[in-house]
Design an enzyme around this catalytic site. Structure first.
Site, PDB file in Angstrom:
ATOM      1  N   SER A 155      -4.809  -2.165  14.510  1.00  0.00           N
ATOM      2  CA  SER A 155      -5.548  -0.938  14.808  1.00  0.00           C
ATOM      3  C   SER A 155      -6.230  -1.084  16.160  1.00  0.00           C
ATOM      4  CB  SER A 155      -6.606  -0.671  13.739  1.00  0.00           C
ATOM      5  OG  SER A 155      -7.450   0.410  14.114  1.00  0.00           O
ATOM      6  N   GLY A 215       0.819  -1.211   0.000  1.00  0.00           N
ATOM      7  CA  GLY A 215       0.000   0.000   0.000  1.00  0.00           C
ATOM      8  C   GLY A 215       0.846   1.252   0.000  1.00  0.00           C
ATOM      9  N   TYR A 258     -23.404  -9.173   8.599  1.00  0.00           N
ATOM     10  CA  TYR A 258     -22.245  -8.323   8.305  1.00  0.00           C
ATOM     11  C   TYR A 258     -22.451  -6.898   8.793  1.00  0.00           C
ATOM     12  CZ  TYR A 258     -18.652  -5.871   5.582  1.00  0.00           C
ATOM     13  OH  TYR A 258     -17.590  -5.090   5.193  1.00  0.00           O
ATOM     14  N   THR A 260      -8.350  -8.962   2.310  1.00  0.00           N
ATOM     15  CA  THR A 260      -7.362  -7.937   1.966  1.00  0.00           C
ATOM     16  C   THR A 260      -6.446  -7.614   3.144  1.00  0.00           C
ATOM     17  OG1 THR A 260      -8.950  -6.954   0.420  1.00  0.00           O
ATOM     18  CG2 THR A 260      -7.078  -5.580   1.105  1.00  0.00           C
ATOM     19  N   ASN A 319       1.285  -2.931   5.450  1.00  0.00           N
ATOM     20  CA  ASN A 319       0.614  -1.662   5.713  1.00  0.00           C
ATOM     21  C   ASN A 319      -0.754  -1.527   5.062  1.00  0.00           C
ATOM     22  OD1 ASN A 319       0.644   1.541   6.064  1.00  0.00           O
ATOM     23  ND2 ASN A 319       0.373   1.112   3.878  1.00  0.00           N
ATOM     24  N   GLY A 344      -1.110   7.733   1.460  1.00  0.00           N
ATOM     25  CA  GLY A 344      -1.310   7.698   2.899  1.00  0.00           C
ATOM     26  C   GLY A 344      -0.091   7.285   3.691  1.00  0.00           C
ATOM     27  N   SER A 353       1.491   3.538  -2.267  1.00  0.00           N
ATOM     28  CA  SER A 353       1.235   4.644  -3.202  1.00  0.00           C
ATOM     29  C   SER A 353       0.527   5.834  -2.573  1.00  0.00           C
ATOM     30  CB  SER A 353       0.418   4.145  -4.401  1.00  0.00           C
ATOM     31  OG  SER A 353      -0.857   3.688  -3.977  1.00  0.00           O
ATOM     32  N   ASP A 374      -2.165  -7.015  -5.532  1.00  0.00           N
ATOM     33  CA  ASP A 374      -3.551  -6.878  -5.106  1.00  0.00           C
ATOM     34  C   ASP A 374      -3.771  -7.884  -3.985  1.00  0.00           C
ATOM     35  OD1 ASP A 374      -6.269  -6.827  -4.682  1.00  0.00           O
ATOM     36  OD2 ASP A 374      -6.826  -7.125  -6.783  1.00  0.00           O
ATOM     37  N   LEU A 375      -3.812  -7.393  -2.759  1.00  0.00           N
ATOM     38  CA  LEU A 375      -3.886  -8.277  -1.597  1.00  0.00           C
ATOM     39  C   LEU A 375      -5.212  -9.010  -1.476  1.00  0.00           C
ATOM     40  CD1 LEU A 375      -1.991  -5.926   0.787  1.00  0.00           C
ATOM     41  CD2 LEU A 375      -1.360  -8.318   0.414  1.00  0.00           C
TER      42      LEU A 375
END
Length: 317
Positions: A170, A36, A192, A136, A115, A40, A38, A88-89
């Site tokens: 997190s 990730g 969900y 993901t 990340n 943030g 690219s 692509d996770l």
């Protein structure tokens, strides 16, 4: 500015930036993968590692965005050693392709920073028929780490330098479903809830770090594994929540971290000598922190490990 900053035993706080916590550290000769990368936190993590001399492979879903991010870093750091590779996770096939391509380059691997992530998105299944946030945020990184582990072991042995795996969890792991991981109802659309599914995936990240650290330590491998909470940060993780994102941007200067502060703990765990030999721990604001009871449940961690392996096996059959 993060108004609840405090300085912990490390000497750093929630206000510390990635540049500040790595000041004076020479990462020349090290190679890292950042998923990730690219935008943030991933982009800032990549930039600061490159600033310290680390060669960074930017693992990105959108290659065009990856090359644009690479250009933006090199505008400020012309000597940066950066490579862009597609990952692509959410796709286990893509994870395997990435790992195979990386191994074929012959590059060493000292640091792996897991990340990338998505947050509280509408219900969806991955191409492997797995709930998308779990696929993901956890399963893709789980497989990626396993596929790169032998390269990291060889690098650590050949260089006589500690390898480091950094996994972004997190504080949101506390919002997971009752019981922690819905092993029997992972894909249940009727039950969900986006934030709970996100919490589940972040709990899985923390448990993954703990179980992998235990296994490597038991085998005497010179690789540490730690998880972290980066802080409350406005990034495009909130793209599915425009109202929340708008309010967050309005108050970001007063109540939330910016990307420079949010990337600090990742860079600290990747490079700082203070955490040499520290493994299986959880960090926040560059200091030790405690996850909730589920995040410390080693039986749950082992069960998740076996469950993750079974999902990967099922996806190949």
């Amino acid at each position: 500015m993060w108004v609840f900053g405090w300085t912990g035993e490390s000497g750093f706080s929630a206000r510390s930036t990635a540049e500040q916590v790595t000041a004076g550290i020479d990462g020349t000769g090290l190679t890292a993968i950042v998923t990730g990368a690219s935008c943030g936190l991933g982009l800032e993590t990549t930039r600061v590692l490159a600033l310290r001399g680390v060669q960074v492979v930017m693992a990105v879903r959108n290659v065009d965005a990856g090359y644009e991010a690479r250009r933006s870093i090199m505008d400020g750091i012309p000597t940066a050693k950066l490579e862009v590779m597609r990952l692509d996770l959410s796709s286990l096939a893509s994870v395997r392709n990435f790992a195979s391509e990386f191994v074929s380059t012959g590059l060493p691997l000292n640091i792996l920073i897991n990340n990338a992530g998505i947050m509280a998105c509408p219900y969806s299944l991955s191409e492997d028929n797995i709930e998308l946030q779990f696929a993901t945020n956890h399963l893709g990184h789980f497989l990626l780490t396993n596929l790169l582990l032998e390269t990291m072991k060889r690098t650590a042995h050949a260089s006589n330098r500690e390898g480091r795996i950094v996994i972004l969890g997190s504080l949101a792991h506390i919002f997971t479903y009752k019981g922690g991981i819905r092993f029997e109802r992972l894909n249940d659309e009727s039950g969900y809830f986006g934030m709970s599914a996100y919490g589940q995936s972040k709990l899985a990240n923390i448990l993954h770090a703990k179980e992998l650290a235990r296994r490597l330590q038991e085998d005497g491998v010179n690789i540490t594994v730690n998880s972290l909470h980066p802080g409350s940060i406005v990034t495009n993780l909130l793209r599915h929540h425009s109202v929340v994102n708008g309010l967050a941007n309005l108050f970001v200067k007063f109540a939330l971290k910016n990307a420079e502060q949010g990337a600090a703990t990742s860079c600290y765990l990747a490079l700082h000598p203070q955490v040499k030999g520290v493994t299986g721990k959880h960090f926040m604001d560059c200091n030790l922190a405690e996850p909730n009871s589920l995040g410390k449940d080693m039986k749950l961690a082992k069960k998740l490990w076996e469950f993750s392996l079974s999902l990967i096996h099922q996806a190949r059959t």
